[in-house]
Design a protein around this motif. Structure first.
Motif, PDB file in Angstrom:
ATOM      1  N   ILE A 150      34.843  48.374  43.240  1.00  0.00           N
ATOM      2  CA  ILE A 150      35.737  47.400  43.858  1.00  0.00           C
ATOM      3  C   ILE A 150      36.270  48.083  45.126  1.00  0.00           C
ATOM      4  O   ILE A 150      36.640  49.253  45.091  1.00  0.00           O
ATOM      5  N   VAL A 151      36.272  47.353  46.225  1.00  0.00           N
ATOM      6  CA  VAL A 151      36.745  47.910  47.496  1.00  0.00           C
ATOM      7  C   VAL A 151      37.974  47.144  47.967  1.00  0.00           C
ATOM      8  O   VAL A 151      37.980  45.916  47.972  1.00  0.00           O
ATOM      9  N   VAL A 152      39.012  47.897  48.342  1.00  0.00           N
ATOM     10  CA  VAL A 152      40.175  47.306  48.999  1.00  0.00           C
ATOM     11  C   VAL A 152      40.089  47.760  50.449  1.00  0.00           C
ATOM     12  O   VAL A 152      40.202  48.952  50.753  1.00  0.00           O
ATOM     13  N   LEU A 153      39.809  46.807  51.330  1.00  0.00           N
ATOM     14  CA  LEU A 153      39.653  47.084  52.752  1.00  0.00           C
ATOM     15  C   LEU A 153      40.855  46.468  53.453  1.00  0.00           C
ATOM     16  O   LEU A 153      41.047  45.254  53.408  1.00  0.00           O
ATOM     17  N   LEU A 179      39.811  42.081  49.345  1.00  0.00           N
ATOM     18  CA  LEU A 179      39.407  42.649  48.068  1.00  0.00           C
ATOM     19  C   LEU A 179      37.934  42.273  47.884  1.00  0.00           C
ATOM     20  O   LEU A 179      37.590  41.089  47.892  1.00  0.00           O
ATOM     21  N   ILE A 180      37.085  43.292  47.763  1.00  0.00           N
ATOM     22  CA  ILE A 180      35.630  43.086  47.673  1.00  0.00           C
ATOM     23  C   ILE A 180      35.172  43.503  46.282  1.00  0.00           C
ATOM     24  O   ILE A 180      35.486  44.613  45.833  1.00  0.00           O
ATOM     25  N   ASP A 181      34.440  42.614  45.613  1.00  0.00           N
ATOM     26  CA  ASP A 181      34.009  42.913  44.242  1.00  0.00           C
ATOM     27  C   ASP A 181      32.809  43.869  44.201  1.00  0.00           C
ATOM     28  O   ASP A 181      32.288  44.256  45.253  1.00  0.00           O
ATOM     29  N   THR A 182      32.393  44.206  42.998  1.00  0.00           N
ATOM     30  CA  THR A 182      31.324  45.201  42.801  1.00  0.00           C
ATOM     31  C   THR A 182      29.983  44.741  43.362  1.00  0.00           C
ATOM     32  O   THR A 182      29.105  45.555  43.615  1.00  0.00           O
ATOM     33  N   ALA A 239      36.541  38.802  47.061  1.00  0.00           N
ATOM     34  CA  ALA A 239      37.182  38.167  45.914  1.00  0.00           C
ATOM     35  C   ALA A 239      38.537  37.564  46.283  1.00  0.00           C
ATOM     36  O   ALA A 239      38.949  36.560  45.729  1.00  0.00           O
ATOM     37  N   LYS A 240      39.218  38.189  47.246  1.00  0.00           N
ATOM     38  CA  LYS A 240      40.565  37.724  47.617  1.00  0.00           C
ATOM     39  C   LYS A 240      40.853  38.184  49.045  1.00  0.00           C
ATOM     40  O   LYS A 240      40.448  39.272  49.445  1.00  0.00           O
ATOM     41  N   LEU A 286      47.203  45.402  43.610  1.00  0.00           N
ATOM     42  CA  LEU A 286      46.940  46.030  42.318  1.00  0.00           C
ATOM     43  C   LEU A 286      46.768  44.974  41.212  1.00  0.00           C
ATOM     44  O   LEU A 286      45.879  45.079  40.366  1.00  0.00           O
ATOM     45  N   GLU A 287      47.609  43.944  41.254  1.00  0.00           N
ATOM     46  CA  GLU A 287      47.548  42.852  40.285  1.00  0.00           C
ATOM     47  C   GLU A 287      46.180  42.146  40.334  1.00  0.00           C
ATOM     48  O   GLU A 287      45.563  41.885  39.303  1.00  0.00           O
ATOM     49  N   GLU A 288      45.719  41.863  41.558  1.00  0.00           N
ATOM     50  CA  GLU A 288      44.411  41.201  41.728  1.00  0.00           C
ATOM     51  C   GLU A 288      43.271  42.120  41.312  1.00  0.00           C
ATOM     52  O   GLU A 288      42.274  41.666  40.752  1.00  0.00           O
ATOM     53  N   VAL A 289      43.390  43.416  41.610  1.00  0.00           N
ATOM     54  CA  VAL A 289      42.374  44.401  41.208  1.00  0.00           C
ATOM     55  C   VAL A 289      42.249  44.396  39.688  1.00  0.00           C
ATOM     56  O   VAL A 289      41.139  44.379  39.139  1.00  0.00           O
TER      57      VAL A 289
END
Length: 158
Positions: free
Chosen positions: A33-36, A126-129, A134-135, A150-153
């Motif tokens: 999961i990537v948080v950019l 928020l980028i999924d696997t 994703a968001k 963090l909640e969305e992750v």
């Protein structure tokens, strides 16, 4: 001006230089999961607060296997100083020509006291696997943003 990348779309690919001189390629992060997150400028009050909040959440994010990446138009030297000054524990990526910010829609027209300029709109993706968005958080307000991410992750990680 590019439109925002929206949830459900494939995340635009990139290879950017990090604060330590290494290359970070989105394709290499598939399976994580990537948080950019895009921010306007190193070592300014809002950007420092946001970076430190993410720094402090890193151990929680790591539990979900998250790769956290900060992006701004600042150069490698500026990123290195910012990282060292605040002990940032994640890569800061150089987007000097703001091409990546444009691809994601984070390079926007800004109006400051009636003066219109182009710049980074504080935003997080928020980028999924699988490499899909994703968001999206547009026009991020720093306070509490790290907790929302963090909640969305946690939801995404299931």
């Amino acid at each position: 001006m590019a439109d925002w990348v929206e949830a459900g779309e494939k995340a635009p690919a990139f290879t950017l230089t990090a604060d330590d001189g290494s290359k970070v390629k989105l394709a290499d992060l598939k399976g994580s999961i990537v948080v950019l997150y895009f921010y306007p400028k190193d070592d300014t009050p809002g950007c420092t607060k946001e970076a430190c909040a993410f720094r402090d959440q890193k151990s929680e994010l790591v539990k979900y296997g998250v790769k956290l990446l900060g992006v701004s138009p600042d150069d490698k030297e500026s990123h290195g100083k910012f990282r060292d000054k605040y002990q940032l524990n994640f890569p800061l990526l150089v987007d000097k020509d703001h091409k990546l910010a444009e691809k994601y829609g984070a390079w926007r027209e800004k109006n400051m006291y009636g003066k219109v300029t182009m710049g980074i709109q504080r935003s997080t993706f928020l980028i999924d696997t699988e490499g899909k968005v994703a968001k999206v958080w547009k026009r991020v307000s720093v306070d509490g943003h790290d907790a929302k991410v963090l909640e969305e992750v946690a939801k995404l990680a299931g």
